[in-house]
Design an enzyme around this catalytic site. Sequence first.
Site, PDB file in Angstrom:
ATOM      1  N   LYS A 107     -72.737  43.348   9.637  1.00 37.84           N
ATOM      2  CA  LYS A 107     -71.655  43.582  10.593  1.00 37.84           C
ATOM      3  C   LYS A 107     -72.280  44.074  11.874  1.00 37.84           C
ATOM      4  O   LYS A 107     -73.363  44.682  11.852  1.00 37.84           O
ATOM      5  CB  LYS A 107     -70.688  44.644  10.058  1.00 37.84           C
ATOM      6  CG  LYS A 107     -69.288  44.530  10.603  1.00 37.84           C
ATOM      7  CD  LYS A 107     -68.517  43.437   9.896  1.00 37.84           C
ATOM      8  CE  LYS A 107     -67.036  43.544  10.129  1.00 37.84           C
ATOM      9  NZ  LYS A 107     -66.284  42.818   9.102  1.00 37.84           N
TER      10      LYS A 107
HETATM   11  N1  LIG Z   1     -60.716  38.323  11.583  1.00 40.34           N
HETATM   12  C1  LIG Z   1     -61.116  38.154  10.342  1.00 40.34           C
HETATM   13  O1  LIG Z   1     -61.387  37.028   9.907  1.00 40.34           O
HETATM   14  C2  LIG Z   1     -61.223  39.309   9.408  1.00 40.34           C
HETATM   15  C3  LIG Z   1     -60.773  40.573   9.746  1.00 40.34           C
HETATM   16  N2  LIG Z   1     -60.793  41.569   8.818  1.00 40.34           N
HETATM   17  C4  LIG Z   1     -60.314  42.898   9.133  1.00 40.34           C
HETATM   18  O2  LIG Z   1     -58.938  42.850   9.479  1.00 40.34           O
HETATM   19  C5  LIG Z   1     -58.615  43.875  10.414  1.00 40.34           C
HETATM   20  C6  LIG Z   1     -57.974  43.274  11.638  1.00 40.34           C
HETATM   21  O3  LIG Z   1     -58.883  42.324  12.196  1.00 40.34           O
HETATM   22  P1  LIG Z   1     -58.368  41.162  13.186  1.00 40.34           P
HETATM   23  O4  LIG Z   1     -56.969  40.818  12.875  1.00 40.34           O
HETATM   24  O5  LIG Z   1     -59.412  40.133  13.176  1.00 40.34           O
HETATM   25  O6  LIG Z   1     -58.442  41.913  14.586  1.00 40.34           O
HETATM   26  P2  LIG Z   1     -57.653  41.570  15.932  1.00 40.34           P
HETATM   27  O7  LIG Z   1     -58.461  42.167  17.017  1.00 40.34           O
HETATM   28  O8  LIG Z   1     -57.293  40.145  15.984  1.00 40.34           O
HETATM   29  O9  LIG Z   1     -56.299  42.416  15.758  1.00 40.34           O
HETATM   30  C7  LIG Z   1     -56.289  43.772  15.544  1.00 40.34           C
HETATM   31  C8  LIG Z   1     -54.846  44.248  15.576  1.00 40.34           C
HETATM   32  O10 LIG Z   1     -54.798  45.635  15.236  1.00 40.34           O
HETATM   33  C9  LIG Z   1     -54.009  46.308  16.223  1.00 40.34           C
HETATM   34  N3  LIG Z   1     -54.404  47.713  16.232  1.00 40.34           N
HETATM   35  C10 LIG Z   1     -55.600  48.240  16.556  1.00 40.34           C
HETATM   36  N4  LIG Z   1     -55.553  49.573  16.407  1.00 40.34           N
HETATM   37  C11 LIG Z   1     -54.301  49.870  15.953  1.00 40.34           C
HETATM   38  C12 LIG Z   1     -53.622  51.063  15.591  1.00 40.34           C
HETATM   39  N5  LIG Z   1     -54.246  52.230  15.674  1.00 40.34           N
HETATM   40  N6  LIG Z   1     -52.337  50.974  15.149  1.00 40.34           N
HETATM   41  C13 LIG Z   1     -51.707  49.791  15.059  1.00 40.34           C
HETATM   42  N7  LIG Z   1     -52.297  48.630  15.394  1.00 40.34           N
HETATM   43  C14 LIG Z   1     -53.568  48.680  15.822  1.00 40.34           C
HETATM   44  C15 LIG Z   1     -54.282  45.557  17.498  1.00 40.34           C
HETATM   45  O11 LIG Z   1     -53.287  45.806  18.451  1.00 40.34           O
HETATM   46  C16 LIG Z   1     -54.204  44.132  16.966  1.00 40.34           C
HETATM   47  O12 LIG Z   1     -52.859  43.732  16.797  1.00 40.34           O
HETATM   48  C17 LIG Z   1     -59.945  44.628  10.669  1.00 40.34           C
HETATM   49  O13 LIG Z   1     -60.044  45.681   9.744  1.00 40.34           O
HETATM   50  C18 LIG Z   1     -60.979  43.559  10.330  1.00 40.34           C
HETATM   51  O14 LIG Z   1     -62.235  44.137   9.996  1.00 40.34           O
HETATM   52  C19 LIG Z   1     -61.229  41.358   7.553  1.00 40.34           C
HETATM   53  C20 LIG Z   1     -61.688  40.130   7.168  1.00 40.34           C
HETATM   54  C21 LIG Z   1     -61.808  39.033   8.091  1.00 40.34           C
HETATM   55  O1  LIG Z   2     -66.344  35.372   8.324  1.00 37.80           O
HETATM   56  C1  LIG Z   2     -67.272  36.139   8.184  1.00 37.80           C
HETATM   57  O2  LIG Z   2     -68.446  35.801   8.135  1.00 37.80           O
HETATM   58  C2  LIG Z   2     -67.035  37.626   8.108  1.00 37.80           C
HETATM   59  C3  LIG Z   2     -65.627  38.072   8.262  1.00 37.80           C
HETATM   60  C4  LIG Z   2     -65.612  39.576   8.286  1.00 37.80           C
HETATM   61  O3  LIG Z   2     -66.163  40.176   9.192  1.00 37.80           O
HETATM   62  C5  LIG Z   2     -65.022  40.308   7.187  1.00 37.80           C
HETATM   63  O4  LIG Z   2     -64.730  39.721   6.144  1.00 37.80           O
HETATM   64  O5  LIG Z   2     -64.840  41.531   7.325  1.00 37.80           O
END
Ligand SMILES: NC(=O)C1=CN([C@@H]2O[C@H](COP(=O)(O)OP(=O)(O)OC[C@H]3O[C@@H](n4cnc5c(N)ncnc54)[C@H](O)[C@@H]3O)[C@@H](O)[C@H]2O)C=CC1
Ligand SMILES: O=C(O)CCC(=O)C(=O)O
Length: 418
Positions: A107
């Site tokens: 990461k």
């Molecule tokens: N994007 C991916 O493929 C993956 C993401 N994740 C995890 O999922 C989670 C979200 O990631 P994404 O959706 O990709 O990020 P993103 O950046 O697309 O969205 C994050 C969201 O969380 C909101 N947010 C941030 N702080 C907040 C708070 N204190 N209270 C309420 N809302 C808040 C933001 O406004 C936004 O809507 C993270 O923990 C990330 O590590 C896990 C696996 C894969």
């Molecule tokens: O798609 C990947 O390689 C990693 C996604 C990721 O950062 C996660 O699963 O938390």
Amino acid sequence: MTIFQGPVFDMARKQFTTIADYLEIDESDRERLLYPKRAVAISCPIHLDDGRTAVFQGYRVQHHLTLGPTKGGTRFAKSVDMGEVAALAVWMSWKCALAGLPYGGAKGGITVDPSALSLREMEALSRRYMQELIPFVGPHVDVMAPDMGTNEQVMAWFMDTYSMYQGRTVSEIVTGKPVQSGGTEGRREATGLGVAHLTARAMSELAIDPSRATAIIQGFGNVGSVTAFELLRRGVKIIGVSDHTSCFFDRNGLNVEAMVNHVGRHGSLRGFEADEFDPVDLLIQPCDILIPATMERVIDADVARGLKCRILAEGANGPTTPEADAVLEDRGKDIFVIPDILCNAGGVIVSYFEWVQDLQQFFWGYDEVVSRLNQILDKSFHDVVERAKRDGISHRTAAMGIGVNRVRLAKKKRGLFP
Ligand SMILES: NC(=O)C1=CN([C@@H]2O[C@H](COP(=O)(O)OP(=O)(O)OC[C@H]3O[C@@H](n4cnc5c(N)ncnc54)[C@H](O)[C@@H]3O)[C@@H](O)[C@H]2O)C=CC1
Ligand SMILES: O=C(O)CCC(=O)C(=O)O
């Protein structure tokens, strides 16, 4: 003394101790399994639009290299530090091993508020970050992907920067790219599709009829919004949604499509409706399904005591603290937890498909991607639920136990020299 410090790494360490005790791992083998193999800290100078130079701190942690390259997302957020990305890298290792992927975990990220940057500044910072990391990454060394604060566009800039340095297109250097630039069908939606698929599996275990079920989702970025859409498609009523700017709750159901359109136009939920709800209370409203999809540690012991959901589907990484896990145990497993390393694994699974397709330059259709994704998720779900039943342990201990044990056995077979 270690450079991996802070509350998030402490959490990964505590969880690991629980798993190591469960697996009866020798004290002498524990540090080798927990501590990251490599950690890089970089400074990223860029020109701001107003002519000043700003320097941003960046990190990349590669947890283990035993099973293949390391794999994991890149996070742009104010919270990013070495301890946070190290914990996220450790979790990636257990996640990849549980899904049977030939990767160690990684990461990385930059300490920055991405919403404060212009598009040009964002491109400059993304390119500078990749440029600084070129000596430490590679398609068979470490393969990045999106995480909080980054997206397909950032991955395209990463790929372009690396490719310019190599003098040829190296699409397999990152995953989560746009389909037009060597990305795969389905990666953008993959994490949310997986969360919804596994939530449906949990509903069926608990005999909950989706058309009568309600869901609350914290976070409306990539993971939260796709999960909301997919659950809605399956008949679930979305009654609560928040992001870092706003929070909405309506027992009669929210207009998810209008919310997605609003975020597409304005970048966040700010101003979607006048009638806002208190975000502190959102997680403890009665609902069938609760989906945290933002930061780590949002469910602490107090919140855990107040939860009124039947399924906790962890879209985020590390949303539930070990203290909250203890509360959930005390509550007698009345909440069906789908732990993060299982629940949100759809992203890295489809990233693996993207990497394989890029290496072969042979691309699959959307239906093939989703069908292969569901096969892996179904097997992982079955393995975790059966292991938990067999050993009388929580789903988290079962999931991490399977992942940690696979890494441990791989290290053991390879040996340690001298
Ligand atoms: N994007 C991916 O493929 C993956 C993401 N994740 C995890 O999922 C989670 C979200 O990631 P994404 O959706 O990709 O990020 P993103 O950046 O697309 O969205 C994050 C969201 O969380 C909101 N947010 C941030 N702080 C907040 C708070 N204190 N209270 C309420 N809302 C808040 C933001 O406004 C936004 O809507 C993270 O923990 C990330 O590590 C896990 C696996 C894969
Ligand atoms: O798609 C990947 O390689 C990693 C996604 C990721 O950062 C996660 O699963 O938390």
